[in-house]
Motif scaffolding. Structure first.
Motif, PDB file in Angstrom:
ATOM      1  N   LEU A  27       0.825  -1.206   0.000  1.00 28.51           N
ATOM      2  CA  LEU A  27       0.000   0.000   0.000  1.00 28.51           C
ATOM      3  C   LEU A  27       0.862   1.260   0.000  1.00 28.51           C
ATOM      4  O   LEU A  27       0.541   2.244  -0.678  1.00 28.51           O
ATOM      5  CB  LEU A  27      -0.942  -0.008   1.193  1.00 28.51           C
ATOM      6  N   MET A  28       1.945   1.260   0.740  1.00 23.23           N
ATOM      7  CA  MET A  28       2.835   2.418   0.733  1.00 23.23           C
ATOM      8  C   MET A  28       3.431   2.640  -0.657  1.00 23.23           C
ATOM      9  O   MET A  28       3.659   3.771  -1.081  1.00 23.23           O
ATOM     10  CB  MET A  28       3.943   2.229   1.775  1.00 23.23           C
ATOM     11  N   ALA A  29       3.659   1.536  -1.372  1.00 25.36           N
ATOM     12  CA  ALA A  29       4.263   1.628  -2.702  1.00 25.36           C
ATOM     13  C   ALA A  29       3.260   1.987  -3.791  1.00 25.36           C
ATOM     14  O   ALA A  29       3.676   2.384  -4.890  1.00 25.36           O
ATOM     15  CB  ALA A  29       4.931   0.292  -3.054  1.00 25.36           C
ATOM     16  N   SER A  30       1.965   1.900  -3.509  1.00 25.79           N
ATOM     17  CA  SER A  30       0.989   2.029  -4.593  1.00 25.79           C
ATOM     18  C   SER A  30      -0.080   3.094  -4.390  1.00 25.79           C
ATOM     19  O   SER A  30      -0.673   3.562  -5.370  1.00 25.79           O
ATOM     20  CB  SER A  30       0.285   0.678  -4.820  1.00 25.79           C
ATOM     21  N   LEU A  31      -0.364   3.482  -3.145  1.00 23.49           N
ATOM     22  CA  LEU A  31      -1.474   4.403  -2.901  1.00 23.49           C
ATOM     23  C   LEU A  31      -1.031   5.855  -3.007  1.00 23.49           C
ATOM     24  O   LEU A  31       0.010   6.244  -2.470  1.00 23.49           O
ATOM     25  CB  LEU A  31      -2.074   4.174  -1.506  1.00 23.49           C
ATOM     26  N   ASN A  32      -1.842   6.639  -3.671  1.00 22.82           N
ATOM     27  CA  ASN A  32      -1.721   8.092  -3.651  1.00 22.82           C
ATOM     28  C   ASN A  32      -2.817   8.650  -2.748  1.00 22.82           C
ATOM     29  O   ASN A  32      -3.833   7.975  -2.506  1.00 22.82           O
ATOM     30  CB  ASN A  32      -1.843   8.665  -5.066  1.00 22.82           C
ATOM     31  N   PRO A  33      -2.629   9.857  -2.220  1.00 25.56           N
ATOM     32  CA  PRO A  33      -3.649  10.417  -1.322  1.00 25.56           C
ATOM     33  C   PRO A  33      -5.034  10.399  -1.952  1.00 25.56           C
ATOM     34  O   PRO A  33      -5.226  10.828  -3.091  1.00 25.56           O
ATOM     35  CB  PRO A  33      -3.159  11.851  -1.094  1.00 25.56           C
ATOM     36  N   GLY A  34      -5.988   9.838  -1.195  1.00 24.85           N
ATOM     37  CA  GLY A  34      -7.369   9.776  -1.660  1.00 24.85           C
ATOM     38  C   GLY A  34      -7.741   8.523  -2.414  1.00 24.85           C
ATOM     39  O   GLY A  34      -8.930   8.292  -2.702  1.00 24.85           O
ATOM     40  N   ASP A  35      -6.761   7.677  -2.752  1.00 20.99           N
ATOM     41  CA  ASP A  35      -7.095   6.410  -3.404  1.00 20.99           C
ATOM     42  C   ASP A  35      -7.931   5.546  -2.459  1.00 20.99           C
ATOM     43  O   ASP A  35      -7.687   5.519  -1.245  1.00 20.99           O
ATOM     44  CB  ASP A  35      -5.824   5.651  -3.787  1.00 20.99           C
ATOM     45  N   GLU A  36      -8.872   4.837  -3.031  1.00 16.22           N
ATOM     46  CA  GLU A  36      -9.815   4.050  -2.226  1.00 16.22           C
ATOM     47  C   GLU A  36      -9.453   2.570  -2.225  1.00 16.22           C
ATOM     48  O   GLU A  36      -8.988   2.021  -3.229  1.00 16.22           O
ATOM     49  CB  GLU A  36     -11.233   4.238  -2.765  1.00 16.22           C
TER      50      GLU A  36
ATOM     51  N   ASP B 104      -6.503   0.623   9.120  1.00 18.25           N
ATOM     52  CA  ASP B 104      -5.495   1.526   9.672  1.00 18.25           C
ATOM     53  C   ASP B 104      -4.294   1.652   8.739  1.00 18.25           C
ATOM     54  O   ASP B 104      -3.741   2.746   8.559  1.00 18.25           O
ATOM     55  CB  ASP B 104      -5.043   1.034  11.048  1.00 18.25           C
ATOM     56  N   ILE B 105      -3.861   0.546   8.145  1.00 22.76           N
ATOM     57  CA  ILE B 105      -2.734   0.610   7.220  1.00 22.76           C
ATOM     58  C   ILE B 105      -3.104   1.445   5.997  1.00 22.76           C
ATOM     59  O   ILE B 105      -2.302   2.254   5.512  1.00 22.76           O
ATOM     60  CB  ILE B 105      -2.281  -0.801   6.808  1.00 22.76           C
ATOM     61  N   VAL B 106      -4.326   1.267   5.498  1.00 26.62           N
ATOM     62  CA  VAL B 106      -4.784   2.065   4.362  1.00 26.62           C
ATOM     63  C   VAL B 106      -4.670   3.551   4.689  1.00 26.62           C
ATOM     64  O   VAL B 106      -4.151   4.359   3.898  1.00 26.62           O
ATOM     65  CB  VAL B 106      -6.228   1.705   3.978  1.00 26.62           C
ATOM     66  N   GLN B 107      -5.144   3.944   5.877  1.00 25.93           N
ATOM     67  CA  GLN B 107      -5.124   5.354   6.259  1.00 25.93           C
ATOM     68  C   GLN B 107      -3.710   5.877   6.441  1.00 25.93           C
ATOM     69  O   GLN B 107      -3.391   6.988   6.006  1.00 25.93           O
ATOM     70  CB  GLN B 107      -5.938   5.553   7.540  1.00 25.93           C
ATOM     71  N   ILE B 108      -2.842   5.110   7.082  1.00 18.63           N
ATOM     72  CA  ILE B 108      -1.460   5.536   7.265  1.00 18.63           C
ATOM     73  C   ILE B 108      -0.795   5.782   5.912  1.00 18.63           C
ATOM     74  O   ILE B 108       0.018   6.699   5.752  1.00 18.63           O
ATOM     75  CB  ILE B 108      -0.671   4.491   8.079  1.00 18.63           C
ATOM     76  N   CYS B 109      -1.159   4.973   4.927  1.00 20.20           N
ATOM     77  CA  CYS B 109      -0.555   5.084   3.597  1.00 20.20           C
ATOM     78  C   CYS B 109      -1.256   6.111   2.717  1.00 20.20           C
ATOM     79  O   CYS B 109      -0.941   6.215   1.524  1.00 20.20           O
ATOM     80  CB  CYS B 109      -0.543   3.722   2.915  1.00 20.20           C
ATOM     81  N   GLY B 110      -2.195   6.869   3.283  1.00 22.42           N
ATOM     82  CA  GLY B 110      -2.824   7.957   2.559  1.00 22.42           C
ATOM     83  C   GLY B 110      -4.087   7.590   1.820  1.00 22.42           C
ATOM     84  O   GLY B 110      -4.675   8.440   1.134  1.00 22.42           O
TER      85      GLY B 110
END
Length: 409
Positions: A117-126, A139-145
């Motif tokens: 998730l840290m490698a792939s998510l941009n802010p606001g991605d669902e 929680d991991i999703v939120q930490i990663c933006g």
């Protein structure tokens, strides 16, 4: 220095973690263990940790590695031997072929998820999370933006996501769908036939990647065949990360080894994240995990049979408790029972039970049994029991739960 100045200099957590706390499951378990240390006979059914020992051959492999001096850094995301063992496992168990550079090994499956998730998510991605879901996912999703998008999957549908729900949840911002089968917290599992309609939806939305969390793969009951998305629909291969580990099947929670397999570009990006966090997993733990994955597998089936016997006992006991209802889980080592039938009742002390958290608090305070409310996992009113403990403990705990329900007014 003024009080205002002192206040302004006080530590302020980063925005990304302000709304996130330590795992609620760990908090409940810690509170229950504190009561035990104080002398109360609390039975803790909170943590998802097998009570079995790590198999002897696995422990011996670790000792041999220490004796050889294999105590240095390995390759960043797993030694060649470790990746070869993972490669063998996927081919043997799932008929999936992965090259070594399509495999990542980390300090537990949780780190594999975080890296991805840290490698792939941009802010606001669902990220679509079929609920109930393991608490760390959101929680991991939120930490990663990212933005967690829970989709309620009720007991009437076996706590499984259906194709219509998935289609309705997908938006232009959707980046990932999580599939955890068998599931924590419900024990629900998807057959190949049940995964197929979801795969067909995903083929129509190629921007959506799949994170298949298969950590409970080998804890599956009643002769059910395990299914994972890429094996069901090979056309999803370039958009799927398949995650597993040794913690649950081999009772190796403390060894901290998890792994994932997916497209090279994703695996390479995950390696970048890992290079700046933990670097390689423990060399000794990797040696043990190699033996677990490539050595004799008889112990896995033997322990699964023990878990099934515990499941059968707990489900039957909970369904004897006034106001509770528990479906039969297909796998993992959890029950997820409805406590809707006890809400609105009062304890003998006069407390009104309005939520599943109230019920769980009542069980702990008055009957000394620690369980986890379903609201923690995104679906109420339920509660989760981990039956990864001895039958003697389960018998006593279930007797207390039945008595607790019978005592309500």
């Amino acid at each position: 220095m003024t009080a205002d100045t002192v206040a302004s200099l006080a530590f302020q957590p980063a925005q990304r973690v302000r709304a996130i706390g330590v795992s609620e499951i760990l908090r409940i378990t810690d509170n229950a263990n504190a009561l035990k240390r104080a002398g109360r006979p609390v039975i803790v059914l909170g943590a998802g940790e097998p009570d079995f020992d790590t198999p002897q051959n696995v422990r011996e492999a670790a000792v041999r590695a220490i004796g050889r001096g294999d105590t240095r850094y390995t390759v960043l995301d797993g030694s060649p031997a470790m990746k070869a063992a993972v490669q063998l496992k996927f081919k043997r168990d799932n008929a999936l072929d992965f090259a070594l550079d399509e495999i990542s090994v980390s300090a537990g499956a949780k780190q594999v998820i975080f890296n991805a998730l840290m490698a792939s998510l941009n802010p606001g991605d669902e990220v679509i999370l079929p609920a109930p879901y393991w608490t760390s996912y959101a929680d991991i999703v939120q930490i990663c933006g990212g933005v967690p998008v829970p989709v309620a999957c009720t007991g009437e549908n076996g706590f499984r996501l259906d194709a219509a729900q998935l289609e309705a949840a997908i938006t232009p911002r959707t980046r990932w769908l999580f599939i955890n089968s068998p599931s924590n917290p419900t024990g629900a599992a998807y057959s190949a036939a049940q995964l197929k309609p979801l795969c067909e939806v995903l083929l129509r939305h190629p921007q959506v990647w799949v994170l298949a969390d298969d950590i409970y793969e080998h804890i599956l009951y009643d002769g059910l065949a395990f299914a994972t998305p890429v094996a069901v629909e090979p056309r999803l291969r370039e958009h799927t990360l398949t995650i597993n580990g040794v913690s649950k099947a081999y009772a190796m929670t403390g060894w901290r080894v998890g792994y994932g397999a997916g497209p090279r570009a994703l695996i390479a990006a995950m390696a970048v994240v890992q290079s700046q966090t933990t670097s390689c997993p423990s060399s000794i733990s990797q040696a043990a995990a190699i033996e677990a994955l490539t050595g004799p597998q008889d112990v896995v089936a033997e322990r699964c049979a023990d878990f099934q016997a515990r499941r059968d006992f707990v489900v039957a006991a909970l369904n004897r408790a006034p106001g509770l209802h528990c479906r039969v889980p297909e796998g993992a080592f959890y029950t997820f029972a409805s406590c809707a039938g006890v809400l609105g009742k009062r304890t003998r002390g006069g407390a009104l039970l309005q939520t599943d958290s109230d019920f769980c608090r009542y069980l702990l305070q008055d009957f000394e049994v620690a369980v986890v409310p379903g609201s923690v996992f995104g679906l109420a009113p339920y509660f989760r029991i981990s039956y990864a403990t001895s039958m003697a403990q389960l018998e006593e705990a279930c007797a207390r739960i039945i008595a607790a329900c019978a005592a309500l007014e």
